[in-house]
Scaffold this active site. Structure first.
Site, short mmCIF file in Angstrom:
data_model
loop_
_atom_site.label_atom_id
_atom_site.label_comp_id
_atom_site.label_asym_id
_atom_site.label_seq_id
_atom_site.Cartn_x
_atom_site.Cartn_y
_atom_site.Cartn_z
N SER A 178 0.67 -1.00 -0.35
CA SER A 178 0.12 -0.08 -0.15
C SER A 178 0.97 1.23 0.34
O SER A 178 1.76 1.27 1.22
CB SER A 178 -0.73 0.24 1.77
OG SER A 178 -1.35 1.17 0.85
N LYS A 224 -1.65 -0.85 -4.22
CA LYS A 224 -2.17 -0.30 -3.70
C LYS A 224 -2.09 1.03 -3.72
O LYS A 224 -1.25 1.69 -2.96
CB LYS A 224 -3.07 -0.72 -2.10
CG LYS A 224 -4.38 -0.03 -1.89
CD LYS A 224 -4.66 -0.74 -0.32
CE LYS A 224 -4.93 0.12 0.55
NZ LYS A 224 -5.56 -0.85 1.87
N LYS A 280 -2.77 4.89 -2.48
CA LYS A 280 -3.99 5.97 -1.61
C LYS A 280 -4.50 7.37 -2.40
O LYS A 280 -3.14 8.08 -3.30
CB LYS A 280 -2.97 6.13 -0.30
CG LYS A 280 -2.73 5.48 0.41
CD LYS A 280 -4.43 5.19 1.24
CE LYS A 280 -3.90 3.90 2.34
NZ LYS A 280 -5.02 3.34 2.41
N ASP A 333 -7.55 3.14 -2.84
CA ASP A 333 -7.92 3.11 -1.67
C ASP A 333 -8.45 5.09 -1.06
O ASP A 333 -7.01 5.70 -0.92
CB ASP A 333 -7.07 2.79 -0.09
CG ASP A 333 -8.22 2.73 1.18
OD1 ASP A 333 -9.24 2.93 1.02
OD2 ASP A 333 -7.34 2.29 2.05
N GLU A 342 -11.55 0.51 -2.94
CA GLU A 342 -11.71 0.90 -1.75
C GLU A 342 -12.10 2.07 -0.59
O GLU A 342 -11.76 3.25 -1.13
CB GLU A 342 -10.33 0.55 -1.09
CG GLU A 342 -10.73 -0.23 0.00
CD GLU A 342 -9.06 -0.94 1.27
OE1 GLU A 342 -8.27 -0.48 0.32
OE2 GLU A 342 -8.84 -0.80 2.14
N ASP A 379 -13.95 -1.73 3.64
CA ASP A 379 -12.93 -1.73 4.93
C ASP A 379 -13.89 -0.56 5.92
O ASP A 379 -14.70 -1.19 6.55
CB ASP A 379 -11.95 -0.73 4.13
CG ASP A 379 -10.39 -0.74 5.02
OD1 ASP A 379 -10.96 -0.95 6.93
OD2 ASP A 379 -9.71 -0.40 4.71
N LYS A 408 -10.33 -6.84 7.93
CA LYS A 408 -9.30 -6.47 9.20
C LYS A 408 -9.33 -6.77 10.28
O LYS A 408 -10.59 -6.18 11.01
CB LYS A 408 -8.91 -4.86 9.22
CG LYS A 408 -8.34 -3.83 8.40
CD LYS A 408 -8.10 -2.66 8.13
CE LYS A 408 -7.82 -1.91 6.77
NZ LYS A 408 -8.17 -0.48 7.18
N GLY A 468 -4.84 -3.71 6.14
CA GLY A 468 -3.20 -3.57 7.03
C GLY A 468 -3.30 -2.63 7.72
O GLY A 468 -3.68 -1.85 7.99
#
Ligand code: SMG
Ligand code: MG
Length: 371
Positions: free
Chosen positions: A136, A162, A164, A189, A214, A239, A263, A291
């Site tokens: 990520s 991934k 952000k 995400d 996400e 998430d 998670k 994570g």
């Protein structure tokens, strides 16, 4: 039957190898609580994934410490530990505070596995010896910098990225990475940075052939994600919104997502995590393990749950060196060729805490005993 004799909480501050920026903030240190459980049958560790501030979640290290100290740890002293279901039943009256619950339940699960001579993965019903993982990448200062960082991770062997995103740092950033790596498994995400008014912008992300996007909308929304999912080709992954089996059921019934990020801390422990996994499996919805910049303690538990059969998508479980120069647990986790990490096989959690390393990063600690 296990009698818990002592629980110690450690507030640690562990420096990250590089800052991690999301739509809600920038982090340079992992502030966390580690939990050590002693019993007549052995000892074990758990990790709380709350942060210093209530940004990702309303829980913080202060709230988790308080709820553990006042309500959760005493339930473990009041009744012998038989199994995870009994533990959860004992604190079913405590609303929320899933990250606090998961820390204690994680240590209990590791102990139960250890007592049975099983790895935590085997105890949970895991079927895989290695799990697929990705990395990520936090928000970067420019698209070019993002491509540089992505290139470095691909050089280390990661095969799923991934990225952000947040408003103003989305389309151009993803376009740059997609152009540089046309075939890479790529996802984004947003950590709740958008609203339904951004639907046109979010639709533009379809052209990047993302594995998923996400949590684009509010952290506690399920309904509006169902409206958005109808407008997008890209699968939505929830998430922040999913804290329980009931939330997962609602999201699947409404069509709010096509993937769920599980998670363990967010859903209140390994047992509820497995229940959500099972629900998704019966409905043909793939899951993956999220994570929270865990130390080796939380990472070991994540690998154990991610070894269950419906964790088919790569998890945010990167190698220890992606996060920390000196992790507090050993052995550290390394990336295998093929972008996988090996699930620990030793009885219990499969890692041990290095007391010297722990002492270096401990801010304060407190020990609790029955009575
Ligand atoms: O542990 O590799 C990791 C971080 C994965 O991006 C990650 N987590 O929303 O999924 C998420 C974020 C939350 C992190 S807040 C510190
Ligand atoms: Mg997320």
């Amino acid at each position: 039957m296990i009698h818990v004799e002592q629980v110690t909480l450690y507030h640690i501050a562990l420096p990250l190898v590089s800052p991690f920026e999301t739509s809600f903030g920038r982090q340079t240190v992992r502030d966390a609580i580690l939990l050590e459980l002693h019993s007549d049958a052995g000892s074990s560790w758990g990790e709380c994934v709350a942060a210093e501030a209530p940004a990702y979640s309303y829980e913080t290290n202060d709230t988790a410490w308080s709820v553990l100290a006042r309500y959760l740890i005493p339930t473990l002293f009041d009744q012998p530990l038989h199994d995870l279901a009994g533990l959860h039943a004992g604190w079913a009256w405590v609303r929320g505070h899933n990250m606090a619950k998961a820390a204690l339940a994680g240590a209990a699960a590791a102990l139960l596995a250890q007592v049975q001579g099983q790895s935590l993965a085997a105890y949970l019903g895991g079927t895989r010896s290695q799990v697929p993982v990705g990395v990520s990448i936090g928000i970067q200062e420019s698209p070019a910098k993002l491509v540089d960082v992505a290139t470095a991770y691909l050089g280390q062997g990661y095969r799923r990225l991934k990225v952000k995103i947040k408003p103003g740092k989305d389309v151009r950033y993803l376009a740059a990475v997609r152009k540089a790596f046309p075939d890479m498994a790529l996802m984004a995400d947003a950590n709740s940075a958008y609203t339904l008014e951004d639907v046109d912008l979010l639709r533009r992300l379809d052209e990047f052939n993302l594995l998923m996007i996400e949590q684009p909308l509010d952290h506690d929304d399920i309904y509006e994600h169902s409206l958005l999912q109808r407008e997008l080709q890209t699968p939505i992954c929830l998430d922040e919104s999913i804290h329980s089996l009931l939330h997962a059921r609602a999201a699947l019934a409404l069509g709010s997502c096509r993937v769920i990020n599980i998670k363990v801390g967010r859903v209140g422990g390994l047992l509820p995590a497995r229940q959500i996994h099972d629900l998704c499996q019966t409905q043909g919805i793939p899951v993956w393990c999220g994570g929270m910049l865990e130390t080796g303690v939380g990472r070991a538990a994540n690998l154990a749950i991610a070894s269950l059969p419906n964790f088919t998508l790569p998890g945010d479980i990167s190698a220890s060196s992606r996060y920390y120069t000196h992790d507090i647990a050993a052995p550290i986790f390394e990336l295998n060729p093929g972008s996988t990490i090996t699930v620990p096989t030793a009885p219990g959690l499969g890692v041990t805490v290095d007391r010297t390393a722990l002492a270096r990063v401990t801010q304060h600690s407190q020990t609790f005993r029955p009575g």
